[in-house]
Design an enzyme around this catalytic site. Structure first.
Site, PDB file in Angstrom:
ATOM      1  N   HIS A  98       0.850  -1.194   0.000  1.00  0.00           N
ATOM      2  CA  HIS A  98       0.000   0.000   0.000  1.00  0.00           C
ATOM      3  C   HIS A  98       0.878   1.234   0.000  1.00  0.00           C
ATOM      4  CE1 HIS A  98       0.591  -1.302   4.188  1.00  0.00           C
ATOM      5  NE2 HIS A  98       0.576  -0.012   4.538  1.00  0.00           N
TER       6      HIS A  98
ATOM      7  N   HIS B 225       0.938   5.239   0.659  1.00  0.00           N
ATOM      8  CA  HIS B 225       0.227   6.321   1.347  1.00  0.00           C
ATOM      9  C   HIS B 225       0.369   7.619   0.544  1.00  0.00           C
ATOM     10  CE1 HIS B 225       0.150   4.360   5.510  1.00  0.00           C
ATOM     11  NE2 HIS B 225       1.097   3.661   4.916  1.00  0.00           N
TER      12      HIS B 225
HETATM   13  P1  DGP Z   1       1.331   0.987   7.450  1.00  0.00           P
HETATM   14  O1  DGP Z   1       1.798   1.463   8.760  1.00  0.00           O
HETATM   15  O2  DGP Z   1       2.182   1.499   6.292  1.00  0.00           O
HETATM   16  O3  DGP Z   1       1.179  -0.513   7.398  1.00  0.00           O
HETATM   17  O4  DGP Z   1      -0.128   1.613   7.259  1.00  0.00           O
HETATM   18  C1  DGP Z   1      -1.308   0.862   7.172  1.00  0.00           C
HETATM   19  C2  DGP Z   1      -2.456   1.832   7.194  1.00  0.00           C
HETATM   20  O5  DGP Z   1      -3.627   1.112   6.899  1.00  0.00           O
HETATM   21  C3  DGP Z   1      -2.681   2.508   8.540  1.00  0.00           C
HETATM   22  O6  DGP Z   1      -2.441   3.908   8.397  1.00  0.00           O
HETATM   23  C4  DGP Z   1      -4.121   2.244   8.888  1.00  0.00           C
HETATM   24  C5  DGP Z   1      -4.704   1.693   7.606  1.00  0.00           C
HETATM   25  N1  DGP Z   1      -5.700   0.644   7.795  1.00  0.00           N
HETATM   26  C6  DGP Z   1      -5.522  -0.512   8.480  1.00  0.00           C
HETATM   27  N2  DGP Z   1      -6.649  -1.241   8.451  1.00  0.00           N
HETATM   28  C7  DGP Z   1      -7.558  -0.532   7.716  1.00  0.00           C
HETATM   29  C8  DGP Z   1      -8.918  -0.766   7.345  1.00  0.00           C
HETATM   30  O7  DGP Z   1      -9.527  -1.784   7.668  1.00  0.00           O
HETATM   31  N3  DGP Z   1      -9.516   0.190   6.603  1.00  0.00           N
HETATM   32  C9  DGP Z   1      -8.869   1.332   6.208  1.00  0.00           C
HETATM   33  N4  DGP Z   1      -9.557   2.215   5.459  1.00  0.00           N
HETATM   34  N5  DGP Z   1      -7.588   1.591   6.545  1.00  0.00           N
HETATM   35  C10 DGP Z   1      -6.943   0.666   7.295  1.00  0.00           C
END
Ligand code: DGP
Length: 138
Positions: free
Chosen positions: A98, A100
């Site tokens: 992912h 950001h």
């Molecule tokens: P990282 O630290 O790079 O793994 O960021 C993962 C991001 O994913 C974190 O900022 C929160 C987001 N995230 C985790 N679970 C979910 C979810 O179920 N829905 C959404 N919209 N975001 C999520």
């Protein structure tokens, strides 16, 4: 059985998400714990862990969308700039690639400290590190 991947479940429509963009290969949606409002995540629809798992032929479309979202969060939200970030394994809380796209403003208060720094010295020569990376690149 291994735990189902959260982002695969969002792609499959099994978990809700606020979707910004969808095409055949990619989904972009709002992070549910945003650093700032509009913090967007871009994911490949097919499960893969890290950036280097993204097949070469998918790279241009993925990063073209990242560029478009960079502009869209800035223009659409009136942000001064943005932070584009991918965590690979370390600090990666969801093991599905992912990217950001985070809107930034001057003096927005985000404490993002890349440190401590490790300067090169006689025991840790820049050229030695460069050569090890060059060799792995070949
Ligand atoms: P990282 O630290 O790079 O793994 O960021 C993962 C991001 O994913 C974190 O900022 C929160 C987001 N995230 C985790 N679970 C979910 C979810 O179920 N829905 C959404 N919209 N975001 C999520």
């Amino acid at each position: 059985m291994s735990k189902p991947c959260t982002f695969c479940r969002i792609v499959a429509g099994e978990l809700p998400a606020t979707v910004i963009h969808e095409d055949d290969d990619t989904l972009a949606f709002l992070d549910h714990r945003p650093l700032f409002h509009g913090h967007t995540l871009v994911v490949p629809k097919v499960h893969m862990g890290i950036l280097s798992d993204l097949p070469g032929e998918k790279v241009p479309a993925f990063f073209t969308l990242a560029q478009r979202l960079e502009r869209a969060v800035e223009d659409g939200l009136g942000a001064d700039g943005s932070m584009i970030l991918i965590n690979n394994v370390i600090s990666q809380s969801v093991p599905h690639l992912h990217l950001h796209v985070i809107p930034r403003r001057v003096k927005d208060g985000l404490r993002f400290w890349l440190g401590p720094r490790h300067p090169y010295d006689d025991e840790h020569r820049a050229e030695d590190f460069a050569e090890r990376i060059r060799a792995a690149l070949r």
